[in-house]
Design a protein around this motif. Structure first.
Motif, mmCIF file in Angstrom:
data_model
loop_
_atom_site.group_PDB
_atom_site.id
_atom_site.type_symbol
_atom_site.label_atom_id
_atom_site.label_comp_id
_atom_site.label_asym_id
_atom_site.label_seq_id
_atom_site.Cartn_x
_atom_site.Cartn_y
_atom_site.Cartn_z
ATOM 1 N N VAL A 7 0.851 -1.185 0.000
ATOM 2 C CA VAL A 7 0.000 0.000 0.000
ATOM 3 C C VAL A 7 0.890 1.239 0.000
ATOM 4 O O VAL A 7 1.724 1.414 0.879
ATOM 5 C CB VAL A 7 -0.925 0.029 1.238
ATOM 6 N N ASP A 8 0.714 2.064 -1.015
ATOM 7 C CA ASP A 8 1.464 3.318 -1.107
ATOM 8 C C ASP A 8 0.720 4.219 -2.080
ATOM 9 O O ASP A 8 0.171 3.733 -3.064
ATOM 10 C CB ASP A 8 2.894 3.065 -1.601
ATOM 11 N N THR A 35 -1.292 -4.829 -5.120
ATOM 12 C CA THR A 35 -0.925 -3.446 -4.830
ATOM 13 C C THR A 35 -2.172 -2.578 -4.703
ATOM 14 O O THR A 35 -3.163 -2.798 -5.386
ATOM 15 C CB THR A 35 0.001 -2.872 -5.926
ATOM 16 N N ALA A 39 -4.658 3.410 1.736
ATOM 17 C CA ALA A 39 -5.212 2.596 2.817
ATOM 18 C C ALA A 39 -6.701 2.343 2.626
ATOM 19 O O ALA A 39 -7.194 1.242 2.891
ATOM 20 C CB ALA A 39 -4.953 3.271 4.159
ATOM 21 N N PHE A 42 -7.212 -0.426 0.123
ATOM 22 C CA PHE A 42 -6.848 -1.699 0.742
ATOM 23 C C PHE A 42 -7.946 -2.175 1.687
ATOM 24 O O PHE A 42 -8.403 -3.315 1.603
ATOM 25 C CB PHE A 42 -5.518 -1.560 1.493
ATOM 26 N N LEU A 55 1.793 -7.310 4.897
ATOM 27 C CA LEU A 55 1.385 -5.998 4.412
ATOM 28 C C LEU A 55 2.561 -5.036 4.491
ATOM 29 O O LEU A 55 3.085 -4.775 5.576
ATOM 30 C CB LEU A 55 0.220 -5.444 5.236
ATOM 31 N N THR A 57 3.391 -1.200 3.903
ATOM 32 C CA THR A 57 2.660 0.046 3.738
ATOM 33 C C THR A 57 3.540 1.254 4.021
ATOM 34 O O THR A 57 4.408 1.212 4.888
ATOM 35 C CB THR A 57 1.399 0.103 4.636
ATOM 36 N N ASP A 58 3.290 2.287 3.252
ATOM 37 C CA ASP A 58 3.922 3.574 3.501
ATOM 38 C C ASP A 58 3.313 4.122 4.786
ATOM 39 O O ASP A 58 2.210 3.727 5.194
ATOM 40 C CB ASP A 58 3.627 4.507 2.308
ATOM 41 N N GLY A 66 -0.273 5.367 7.339
ATOM 42 C CA GLY A 66 0.161 4.007 7.638
ATOM 43 C C GLY A 66 0.038 3.612 9.101
ATOM 44 O O GLY A 66 -0.260 2.458 9.411
ATOM 45 N N LEU A 69 -3.562 2.900 9.610
ATOM 46 C CA LEU A 69 -3.828 1.614 8.963
ATOM 47 C C LEU A 69 -3.294 0.480 9.829
ATOM 48 O O LEU A 69 -3.961 -0.534 10.022
ATOM 49 C CB LEU A 69 -3.198 1.570 7.570
#
Length: 131
Positions: A7-8, A35, A39, A42, A55, A57-58, A66, A69
């Protein structure tokens, strides 16, 4: 099947992370990489039946960040291994509040993701054999 989500909100980073995971020499064939551009996307696609195992994530993203999230994941999906990918070292301490498995700087993805993924794949495979 081992599902890995990235996730980004930066599509270039999404592709770099995907490529980094796919380039692992001994990656099992049953690894699926998904991808997501944020958030919210996702969370809207993940459910109790269709979840992921790992996961990436950024931390700094538009909308839900993040850390937020991570808190949702910790509460709803505690089995997911949470790995933060970020350009900022100052978030490292915050990552521990949501039990992050790893904290990887984006500049180090190429060297850090492969060993982390190998270790997690073995760990997940062992956990599944117990059941």
């Amino acid at each position: 099947m081992i599902k890995v989500a990235v996730v980004d909100d930066d599509e270039m980073v999404l592709e770099q992370a995907r490529s980094c995971i796919e380039s692992i020499n001994d990656l099992p064939e049953d690894v699926e990489i998904l991808t997501f551009c944020g958030a919210e996307e996702f969370l809207s696609k993940i459910g109790s039946e269709d979840t992921c195992d790992v996961l990436f994530t950024d931390i700094q993203m538009n909308g839900i960040d993040g850390i937020e999230l991570g808190a949702v994941i910790q509460e709803r999906f505690p089995h997911i291994y949470l790995i933060f990918l970020t350009s900022f070292t100052e978030y490292a301490v915050d990552s521990y509040t949501v039990d992050a498995y790893q904290y990887i700087l984006k500049q180090q993805m190429g060297e850090r993701i492969p060993p982390v993924m190998r270790k997690l794949i073995l760990k997940i495979q062992k956990e599944r054999k117990k059941f």
